[in-house]
Design a protein around this motif. Structure first.
Motif, mmCIF file in Angstrom:
data_model
loop_
_atom_site.group_PDB
_atom_site.id
_atom_site.type_symbol
_atom_site.label_atom_id
_atom_site.label_comp_id
_atom_site.label_asym_id
_atom_site.label_seq_id
_atom_site.Cartn_x
_atom_site.Cartn_y
_atom_site.Cartn_z
ATOM 1 N N ASP A 146 0.818 -1.210 0.000
ATOM 2 C CA ASP A 146 0.000 0.000 0.000
ATOM 3 C C ASP A 146 0.853 1.261 0.000
ATOM 4 O O ASP A 146 0.504 2.251 -0.653
ATOM 5 N N LEU A 182 0.782 4.573 -2.777
ATOM 6 C CA LEU A 182 0.346 5.917 -2.423
ATOM 7 C C LEU A 182 0.953 6.949 -3.366
ATOM 8 O O LEU A 182 2.127 6.885 -3.719
ATOM 9 N N SER A 183 0.152 7.918 -3.725
ATOM 10 C CA SER A 183 0.634 9.024 -4.543
ATOM 11 C C SER A 183 1.565 9.900 -3.713
ATOM 12 O O SER A 183 1.252 10.234 -2.561
ATOM 13 N N THR A 235 -3.571 16.515 2.090
ATOM 14 C CA THR A 235 -3.221 15.422 1.181
ATOM 15 C C THR A 235 -4.412 14.834 0.435
ATOM 16 O O THR A 235 -4.345 13.700 -0.055
ATOM 17 N N ILE A 286 -0.622 4.096 7.018
ATOM 18 C CA ILE A 286 -0.598 3.682 5.612
ATOM 19 C C ILE A 286 -1.938 3.112 5.193
ATOM 20 O O ILE A 286 -2.469 3.449 4.124
ATOM 21 N N LYS A 309 -4.468 5.953 4.876
ATOM 22 C CA LYS A 309 -4.214 6.780 3.688
ATOM 23 C C LYS A 309 -4.558 6.031 2.412
ATOM 24 O O LYS A 309 -5.136 6.606 1.470
ATOM 25 N N ALA A 310 -4.215 4.752 2.354
ATOM 26 C CA ALA A 310 -4.544 3.964 1.166
ATOM 27 C C ALA A 310 -6.046 3.811 1.011
ATOM 28 O O ALA A 310 -6.592 3.912 -0.099
ATOM 29 N N SER A 364 -2.628 11.206 -0.239
ATOM 30 C CA SER A 364 -1.244 11.161 -0.707
ATOM 31 C C SER A 364 -0.280 11.296 0.460
ATOM 32 O O SER A 364 -0.681 11.500 1.612
ATOM 33 N N HIS A 424 6.818 9.563 2.989
ATOM 34 C CA HIS A 424 6.988 8.237 2.401
ATOM 35 C C HIS A 424 8.269 7.584 2.907
ATOM 36 O O HIS A 424 8.276 6.418 3.323
#
Length: 232
Positions: A52, A56-57, A145, A200, A203-204, A209, A215
């Motif tokens: 994941d 993520l962007s 984000t 994570i 966010k996923a 993002s 990251h």
């Protein structure tokens, strides 16, 4: 705007709890009552987080133009059990809790704080703020984000999603504020893996993002994770 996404509290998601035996574990929300007796992160959960994170962007740190915490309607009752989310999370995360005659309001209990590892006695009243409910992915961070483009319904889902909520030490929650993983990690090093895995997954799940620094910080924590031995 419609997110076209199943509400997160109806998905099979992870919930994290720190317990006196030492360690963290996850279990699915649907049908569960508590997470007080679980232990560590599994290889599958770590693999899922790594996958994941790669999906993520990665973008620039967004701005807070137009941000208002009240844009995220929180402490509502998304599961329809008659209790607001704050009391649901207190009931989930505290041990030996007592509840008011209304069946919802948590009056006392004991928290093993996942962020600092200390034991905190919670008592509603003058010192209630010693235990606070943290949005693991902060509302302001979500806004920066991607949440700035959400509709009100999606923001409410996010603000009340049990997968993104933890009862924690109040001062440490204030210390964290709206920081991402590049700016703040729990002082209890043993909780950092589970904390970042939770960020994570949230966010996923919501299509948010991360910044490049965020990251990299998440990847560094995942590299340090200790995987549970699931053999019998």
């Amino acid at each position: 705007m419609s997110s076209g996404r199943t509400p997160r509290w109806s998905l099979a998601l992870v919930v994290v709890a720190l317990v006196v035996t030492g360690g963290i574990s996850f279990k699915e929300l649907a049908g569960d009552e508590t997470t007080k007796t679980l232990t560590t992160v599994s290889a599958d959960q770590l693999d899922r987080a790594e996958t994941d994170l790669a999906s993520l962007s990665v973008g620039d740190r967004g701005v807070l133009d137009g941000y208002d915490r009240d844009a995220f309607d929180h402490w509502t009752d998304p599961d329809g059990n008659g209790c607001d989310t704050r009391n649901d999370i207190l009931a989930r995360d505290l041990a030996a809790e007592t509840v008011d005659d209304d069946g919802c309001t948590v009056l006392t209990g004991t928290l093993t704080d996942p962020y600092g590892g200390e034991t905190i006695d919670f008592e509603r009243g003058e010192h209630s703020a010693e235990v606070q409910i943290d949005h693991v992915v902060a509302l302001a961070n979500a806004w920066r984000t991607g949440a700035d483009a959400w509709d009100d319904t999606t923001r409410e889902e996010f603000a009340n999603d049990p997968a993104n909520l933890l009862a924690v030490d109040g001062p440490l929650n204030g210390q964290k504020s709206a920081s991402d993983a590049a700016g703040w990690l729990p002082p209890a090093a043993g909780f950092r893996c589970a904390y970042v895995v939770r960020q994570i997954e949230v966010k996923a799940g919501y299509g948010l993002s991360v910044t490049a620094d965020e990251h990299d910080a998440m990847a560094e924590v995942l590299d340090s994770c200790t995987v549970a031995d699931t053999r019998g």
